[in-house]
Design a protein around this motif. Structure first.
Motif, PDB file in Angstrom:
ATOM      1  N   TYR A   1     -13.999  11.701  91.272  1.00  0.00           N
ATOM      2  CA  TYR A   1     -14.132  12.447  92.824  1.00  0.00           C
ATOM      3  C   TYR A   1     -15.509  12.043  93.262  1.00  0.00           C
ATOM      4  N   PHE A   2     -16.478  11.826  92.517  1.00  0.00           N
ATOM      5  CA  PHE A   2     -17.768  11.477  92.984  1.00  0.00           C
ATOM      6  C   PHE A   2     -18.204  10.091  92.779  1.00  0.00           C
ATOM      7  N   ARG A   3     -17.116   9.141  92.523  1.00  0.00           N
ATOM      8  CA  ARG A   3     -17.039   7.786  92.400  1.00  0.00           C
ATOM      9  C   ARG A   3     -18.167   7.178  91.365  1.00  0.00           C
ATOM     10  N   CYS A   4     -18.051   8.016  90.102  1.00  0.00           N
ATOM     11  CA  CYS A   4     -18.722   8.041  88.895  1.00  0.00           C
ATOM     12  C   CYS A   4     -17.561   7.635  87.824  1.00  0.00           C
ATOM     13  N   GLN A   5     -18.191   7.420  86.659  1.00  0.00           N
ATOM     14  CA  GLN A   5     -17.568   7.383  85.340  1.00  0.00           C
ATOM     15  C   GLN A   5     -18.276   7.907  84.194  1.00  0.00           C
ATOM     16  N   PRO A   6     -17.588   8.464  83.207  1.00  0.00           N
ATOM     17  CA  PRO A   6     -17.963   8.767  82.062  1.00  0.00           C
ATOM     18  C   PRO A   6     -18.796   7.888  81.118  1.00  0.00           C
ATOM     19  N   VAL A   7     -19.770   8.037  80.592  1.00  0.00           N
ATOM     20  CA  VAL A   7     -20.494   6.859  79.750  1.00  0.00           C
ATOM     21  C   VAL A   7     -19.673   6.727  78.409  1.00  0.00           C
ATOM     22  N   GLU A   8     -19.559   5.501  78.107  1.00  0.00           N
ATOM     23  CA  GLU A   8     -18.689   5.250  76.704  1.00  0.00           C
ATOM     24  C   GLU A   8     -19.611   5.750  75.776  1.00  0.00           C
ATOM     25  N   GLY A   9     -19.218   6.152  74.351  1.00  0.00           N
ATOM     26  CA  GLY A   9     -20.080   6.578  73.302  1.00  0.00           C
ATOM     27  C   GLY A   9     -20.608   7.729  73.430  1.00  0.00           C
ATOM     28  N   THR A  10     -20.434   8.503  74.503  1.00  0.00           N
ATOM     29  CA  THR A  10     -21.214   9.858  74.735  1.00  0.00           C
ATOM     30  C   THR A  10     -20.203  11.114  74.336  1.00  0.00           C
ATOM     31  N   PHE A  11     -20.625  12.249  73.919  1.00  0.00           N
ATOM     32  CA  PHE A  11     -19.604  13.202  73.449  1.00  0.00           C
ATOM     33  C   PHE A  11     -20.263  14.663  73.222  1.00  0.00           C
ATOM     34  N   SER A  12     -19.603  15.405  72.922  1.00  0.00           N
ATOM     35  CA  SER A  12     -19.981  16.734  72.737  1.00  0.00           C
ATOM     36  C   SER A  12     -19.501  16.886  71.172  1.00  0.00           C
ATOM     37  N   SER A  13     -20.341  17.888  70.393  1.00  0.00           N
ATOM     38  CA  SER A  13     -19.815  18.066  68.839  1.00  0.00           C
ATOM     39  C   SER A  13     -20.471  19.129  68.587  1.00  0.00           C
ATOM     40  N   PRO A  14     -19.571  19.885  67.425  1.00  0.00           N
ATOM     41  CA  PRO A  14     -19.817  21.235  66.759  1.00  0.00           C
ATOM     42  C   PRO A  14     -21.171  20.888  65.897  1.00  0.00           C
ATOM     43  N   MET A  15     -21.783  21.968  65.917  1.00  0.00           N
ATOM     44  CA  MET A  15     -23.095  21.785  64.919  1.00  0.00           C
ATOM     45  C   MET A  15     -22.953  22.953  63.925  1.00  0.00           C
ATOM     46  N   LYS A  16     -23.535  22.514  62.708  1.00  0.00           N
ATOM     47  CA  LYS A  16     -23.723  23.738  61.854  1.00  0.00           C
ATOM     48  C   LYS A  16     -25.091  23.576  61.130  1.00  0.00           C
ATOM     49  N   ARG A  17     -25.458  24.465  60.289  1.00  0.00           N
ATOM     50  CA  ARG A  17     -26.644  24.780  59.613  1.00  0.00           C
ATOM     51  C   ARG A  17     -27.150  23.352  59.080  1.00  0.00           C
ATOM     52  N   PHE A  18     -28.133  22.765  59.638  1.00  0.00           N
ATOM     53  CA  PHE A  18     -28.914  21.426  58.997  1.00  0.00           C
ATOM     54  C   PHE A  18     -27.951  20.200  59.582  1.00  0.00           C
ATOM     55  N   VAL A  19     -26.893  20.355  60.389  1.00  0.00           N
ATOM     56  CA  VAL A  19     -25.935  19.533  60.637  1.00  0.00           C
ATOM     57  C   VAL A  19     -25.904  19.408  62.233  1.00  0.00           C
ATOM     58  N   LEU A  20     -26.211  18.211  62.914  1.00  0.00           N
ATOM     59  CA  LEU A  20     -26.025  18.087  64.251  1.00  0.00           C
ATOM     60  C   LEU A  20     -24.660  17.693  64.588  1.00  0.00           C
ATOM     61  N   ARG A  21     -23.770  16.876  63.770  1.00  0.00           N
ATOM     62  CA  ARG A  21     -22.629  16.347  64.325  1.00  0.00           C
ATOM     63  C   ARG A  21     -21.762  16.900  63.038  1.00  0.00           C
ATOM     64  N   ALA A  22     -20.988  17.954  63.394  1.00  0.00           N
ATOM     65  CA  ALA A  22     -20.560  18.836  62.110  1.00  0.00           C
ATOM     66  C   ALA A  22     -18.955  18.795  62.263  1.00  0.00           C
ATOM     67  N   GLY A  23     -18.274  17.789  63.070  1.00  0.00           N
ATOM     68  CA  GLY A  23     -16.788  17.843  63.201  1.00  0.00           C
ATOM     69  C   GLY A  23     -16.213  16.987  64.046  1.00  0.00           C
ATOM     70  N   LYS A  24     -15.078  17.101  64.829  1.00  0.00           N
ATOM     71  CA  LYS A  24     -14.595  16.319  65.777  1.00  0.00           C
ATOM     72  C   LYS A  24     -15.392  16.274  67.060  1.00  0.00           C
ATOM     73  N   ASP A  25     -15.533  15.276  67.560  1.00  0.00           N
ATOM     74  CA  ASP A  25     -16.320  15.075  68.931  1.00  0.00           C
ATOM     75  C   ASP A  25     -15.201  15.437  69.975  1.00  0.00           C
ATOM     76  N   ILE A  26     -15.979  15.980  71.008  1.00  0.00           N
ATOM     77  CA  ILE A  26     -15.075  16.192  72.202  1.00  0.00           C
ATOM     78  C   ILE A  26     -15.720  14.778  73.275  1.00  0.00           C
ATOM     79  N   GLU A  27     -14.931  14.037  73.331  1.00  0.00           N
ATOM     80  CA  GLU A  27     -15.490  12.530  73.997  1.00  0.00           C
ATOM     81  C   GLU A  27     -15.602  12.866  75.539  1.00  0.00           C
ATOM     82  N   ASN A  28     -16.505  12.282  76.159  1.00  0.00           N
ATOM     83  CA  ASN A  28     -16.572  12.160  77.531  1.00  0.00           C
ATOM     84  C   ASN A  28     -15.633  11.361  78.291  1.00  0.00           C
TER      85      ASN A  28
END
Length: 402
Positions: A181-208
């Motif tokens: 809608y804003f003439r933009c694109q999600p950036v490849e290789g960027t994502f959201s992820s679950p975190m656990k204690r001492f783990v920044l990326r602790a499961g499956k990613d939600i891709e942008n």
């Protein structure tokens, strides 16, 4: 971030107990980390202005995180979980330069500030985008306004959708929809992820964005439903370009130790670097400038060669004229839905000519109530940190083998 496995010294049963959001102590430590991020990020954002050094902004954020975390849980690990990164214009993430790679901000620069804290291994991360003001009384317009507005709306929509039973692909789809809608694109290789204690990326990613080669028949293999009792770093990154990325001319500034690899190091500089990383950063990412000397920094090459650390490159979009915006926060997913751990900051003064059409999925989601914070943030005590206080970089370099 690296998909860090749980060490064998951390049994699965204890790991599960340490990550249960039904435990008030777990929730409180997550929120203590968020309190620090909520207090520090606005201070770093407030320093953004014409002529300001990116290196100084990064050092300021790191100094604040160290000063506040060292006061609590003195018998537990605590400190920086994500070093302060200040990525400008078409640089995507992970830009945390040494003084020789410094950049001074100019009017109109689109500046993304990202940082993270952990308390006893419980993590809070956040990022905010701001524009270096040329005339604070006038709104920013054009592509900068478009990408910031798009990223904000995409983040808020994804946040409202981050609840049990929703599929990750539904969130990816609506992020892509809003970007268009804003003439933009999600950036490849960027994502959201679950975190656990001492783990920044602790499961499956939600891709942008969906992978270019992904076909509909394969989507189910990679898709998953959001579950309750999760903590996410929700990270939305959009660009005015086509979304593709490539390496910058800079060597990486951010690294992370891989606890699953070992090697008998022979070079003195490598042993020094490894000792400092183990003592000061353990499993979390760190900036090169946090090492005490050039000798230790030199040792990173050997650590990389033997895969004892992972490097996070400062990626950029294809064209210098592209602009990238990022909004990121830490979110708890409960059975009732999402709850903010980190607070959304005031948006920069922007005015886009585009908008989200009514009756669309995005508009419907955005019409639902805002997601509340888990509790009122606790104010931070004053600390003795001075902006622009640079570390003296030692010039010692020792290549001797021992």
């Amino acid at each position: 971030m690296s998909n860090m496995e749980v060490s064998m010294a951390y049994p699965a049963s204890k790991f599960e107990a340490d990550n249960s959001l039904t435990n008030p102590d777990v929730v409180e430590k997550y929120q203590l980390a968020a309190d620090i991020v909520n207090g520090i990020l606005p201070l770093v954002v407030a320093k953004v202005d014409t002529g300001i050094s990116v290196c100084d902004l990064c050092q300021y954020g790191d100094d604040l995180m160290k000063a506040h975390t060292e006061k609590m849980f003195k018998n537990s690990e605590r400190g920086i979980a994500v070093p302060t990164c200040v990525s400008v214009n078409n640089i995507v993430q992970n830009f945390s330069p040494l003084s020789e790679n410094d950049i001074n901000l100019k009017p109109g620069d689109v500046v993304k500030i990202e940082l993270g804290v952990h308390v006893d291994g419980y993590i809070a991360t956040a990022a905010h985008t701001i524009v270096v003001p040329s005339n604070p009384q006038e709104p920013t317009t054009g592509k900068a306004a478009d990408v910031i507005a798009a990223t904000h709306y995409a983040y808020e929509t994804a946040l409202r959708m981050l609840r049990p039973g929703i599929k990750a692909s539904e969130i990816t789809r609506v992020i892509t929809e809003i970007a268009a809608y804003f003439r933009c694109q999600p950036v490849e290789g960027t994502f959201s992820s679950p975190m656990k204690r001492f783990v920044l990326r602790a499961g499956k990613d939600i891709e942008n964005r969906f992978l270019e080669e992904l076909i509909i028949q394969d989507l189910e293999k990679y898709d998953f439903e959001i579950e309750a009792n999760q903590v996410y770093q929700l990270n939305v990154v959009l660009t005015t370009g086509d979304g593709s990325v490539k390496n910058t001319e800079y060597k990486p500034f951010v690294y992370q130790r891989d606890v699953n690899k070992s090697y008998q190091l022979k070079m003195k500089s490598a042993r020094q670097a490894y000792a400092e990383i183990n003592a000061n950063h353990t499993v979390f990412p760190f900036a090169t400038r946090s090492l005490s000397s050039n000798t230790a920094r030199l040792g990173l090459t050997s650590l990389l060669e033997h895969k004892l650390v992972t490097a996070y490159s400062a990626m950029r979009t294809k064209l210098n004229s592209d602009l990238v915006a990022q909004f990121k926060g830490t979110i708890m997913v409960t059975a009732e839905g999402p709850v903010r751990n980190t607070r959304a900051l005031q948006l920069p003064f922007v005015h886009s000519l585009f908008c989200i059409p009514q009756t669309t999925t995005a508009a419907t989601v955005l019409s639902t109530p805002e997601v509340n914070e888990i509790r009122q943030a606790k104010p931070l005590a004053a600390v003795d940190v001075t902006f622009g206080d640079r570390r003296v970089e030692k010039e010692d370099v020792d290549m001797d083998m021992e």
